[in-house]
Motif scaffolding. Structure first.
Motif, PDB file in Angstrom:
ATOM      1  N   ALA A 129     -10.287   8.526   5.044  1.00 28.84           N
ATOM      2  CA  ALA A 129     -11.441   8.689   5.928  1.00 28.84           C
ATOM      3  C   ALA A 129     -12.702   8.125   5.283  1.00 28.84           C
ATOM      4  O   ALA A 129     -13.571   7.566   5.979  1.00 28.84           O
ATOM      5  CB  ALA A 129     -11.640  10.163   6.272  1.00 28.84           C
ATOM      6  N   GLN A 132     -12.382   4.371   5.947  1.00 27.40           N
ATOM      7  CA  GLN A 132     -12.364   3.976   7.352  1.00 27.40           C
ATOM      8  C   GLN A 132     -13.670   4.289   8.067  1.00 27.40           C
ATOM      9  O   GLN A 132     -14.053   3.572   9.001  1.00 27.40           O
ATOM     10  CB  GLN A 132     -11.208   4.667   8.086  1.00 27.40           C
ATOM     11  CG  GLN A 132      -9.863   4.122   7.658  1.00 27.40           C
ATOM     12  CD  GLN A 132      -8.711   4.814   8.363  1.00 27.40           C
ATOM     13  OE1 GLN A 132      -8.895   5.774   9.109  1.00 27.40           O
ATOM     14  NE2 GLN A 132      -7.512   4.322   8.114  1.00 27.40           N
ATOM     15  N   ASN A 133     -14.390   5.312   7.677  1.00 32.61           N
ATOM     16  CA  ASN A 133     -15.608   5.702   8.379  1.00 32.61           C
ATOM     17  C   ASN A 133     -16.843   4.991   7.853  1.00 32.61           C
ATOM     18  O   ASN A 133     -17.923   5.148   8.418  1.00 32.61           O
ATOM     19  CB  ASN A 133     -15.813   7.215   8.299  1.00 32.61           C
ATOM     20  CG  ASN A 133     -14.745   7.955   9.068  1.00 32.61           C
ATOM     21  OD1 ASN A 133     -14.155   7.423   9.986  1.00 32.61           O
ATOM     22  ND2 ASN A 133     -14.494   9.197   8.674  1.00 32.61           N
ATOM     23  N   LYS A 134     -16.719   4.253   6.800  1.00 28.69           N
ATOM     24  CA  LYS A 134     -17.859   3.558   6.203  1.00 28.69           C
ATOM     25  C   LYS A 134     -17.940   2.139   6.774  1.00 28.69           C
ATOM     26  O   LYS A 134     -16.946   1.449   6.908  1.00 28.69           O
ATOM     27  CB  LYS A 134     -17.679   3.517   4.677  1.00 28.69           C
ATOM     28  CG  LYS A 134     -18.730   2.773   3.928  1.00 28.69           C
ATOM     29  CD  LYS A 134     -19.947   3.628   3.736  1.00 28.69           C
ATOM     30  CE  LYS A 134     -20.900   2.869   2.821  1.00 28.69           C
ATOM     31  NZ  LYS A 134     -22.155   3.484   2.698  1.00 28.69           N
ATOM     32  N   GLN A 144     -15.618  -3.147   8.997  1.00 32.32           N
ATOM     33  CA  GLN A 144     -14.996  -1.846   9.016  1.00 32.32           C
ATOM     34  C   GLN A 144     -13.536  -2.041   8.618  1.00 32.32           C
ATOM     35  O   GLN A 144     -12.943  -3.091   8.888  1.00 32.32           O
ATOM     36  CB  GLN A 144     -15.079  -1.230  10.409  1.00 32.32           C
ATOM     37  CG  GLN A 144     -15.440   0.205  10.351  1.00 32.32           C
ATOM     38  CD  GLN A 144     -15.778   0.740  11.733  1.00 32.32           C
ATOM     39  OE1 GLN A 144     -15.750   0.036  12.723  1.00 32.32           O
ATOM     40  NE2 GLN A 144     -16.091   2.009  11.763  1.00 32.32           N
TER      41      GLN A 144
END
Length: 166
Positions: A129, A132-134, A144
Motif C-alpha cells: 500500500a 501503490q498509494n504514493k 503510480q
C-alpha cells in the motif's frame, strides 16, 4: 680324492664370468625396479597425505561454518537490501527516469532495511500500500505503481508496473 682343475678350462671360465656378469646385471635391474617402484609409492603416499590434509581442513571449515550457521539461525533474519524491478520499462519515456523512480521508491520504503523479516512479512500489505498509494513526480510526469510481485527475503525484491497518472 682329487678335484679336477676345471678353472683352467676356458669354457668353465666363460661360464663363471657369464654367471658373475649376469648376477651383477640382475642386481642392478633389481635395484632399478625396486627404486622406481618405491619412488612411485612415496609419491602416491605424499599425494594421499596431502589429500587427507586438505579434506581435514575442509571438514574443519565446514564444521566451523555449521557452528556459525547454528548461531545465525538463532538470530532473526533481517532485511539487508531492496531490489526494485519495473516490469514495463520500455513504456517509460527515459532511462534516467527509470533510475530516478527506482531511487524514489527505495527512499520511500528504506525504513525496512535492518528490520526483522518476520515483522515485514506480517505487514506486507502495508508495504504494498505504501508503494501503490504514493504518486511519484519526475520532470512534470506523475507515476503510480502497482505491485505485481513481492519477495520477502534478506534481499526484498519488488516487481512493479508503472503507469503515468492523469
Amino acid at each position: 680324492m682329487h678335484i679336477p682343475p676345471y678353472h683352467k678350462k676356458s669354457s668353465v671360465q666363460r661360464f663363471l664370468v657369464g654367471a658373475f656378469i649376469g648376477s651383477v646385471v640382475a642386481y642392478f635391474i633389481f635395484v632399478y625396479m625396486h627404486g622406481s617402484m618405491y619412488g612411485q609409492l612415496l609419491e602416491e603416499n605424499r599425494n594421499l597425505k596431502s589429500e587427507v590434509r586438505e579434506l581435514e581442513q575442509q571438514n574443519d571449515a565446514l564444521l566451523e561454518d555449521n557452528e556459525n550457521l547454528d548461531e545465525q539461525a538463532k538470530e532473526p533474519i533481517k532485511v539487508e537490501t531492496i531490489e526494485i524491478t519495473i516490469i514495463n520499462e520500455e513504456d517509460l519515456p527515459d532511462k534516467l527516469i527509470i533510475h530516478d523512480l527506482k531511487e524514489l521508491m527505495k527512499d520511500e520504503i528504506n525504513h525496512i532495511i535492518g528490520k526483522d523479516l518476520s515483522i515485514i512479512a506480517e505487514s506486507d500489505g502495508l508495504l504494498e500500500a505504501t508503494i501503490q498509494n504514493k504518486v511519484f513526480t519526475i520532470d512534470d510526469f506523475e507515476f503510480q505503481f502497482t505491485v505485481e510481485k513481492l519477495y520477502l527475503t534478506p534481499t526484498v525484491k519488488i516487481s512493479v508496473e508503472a503507469t503515468i497518472a492523469d
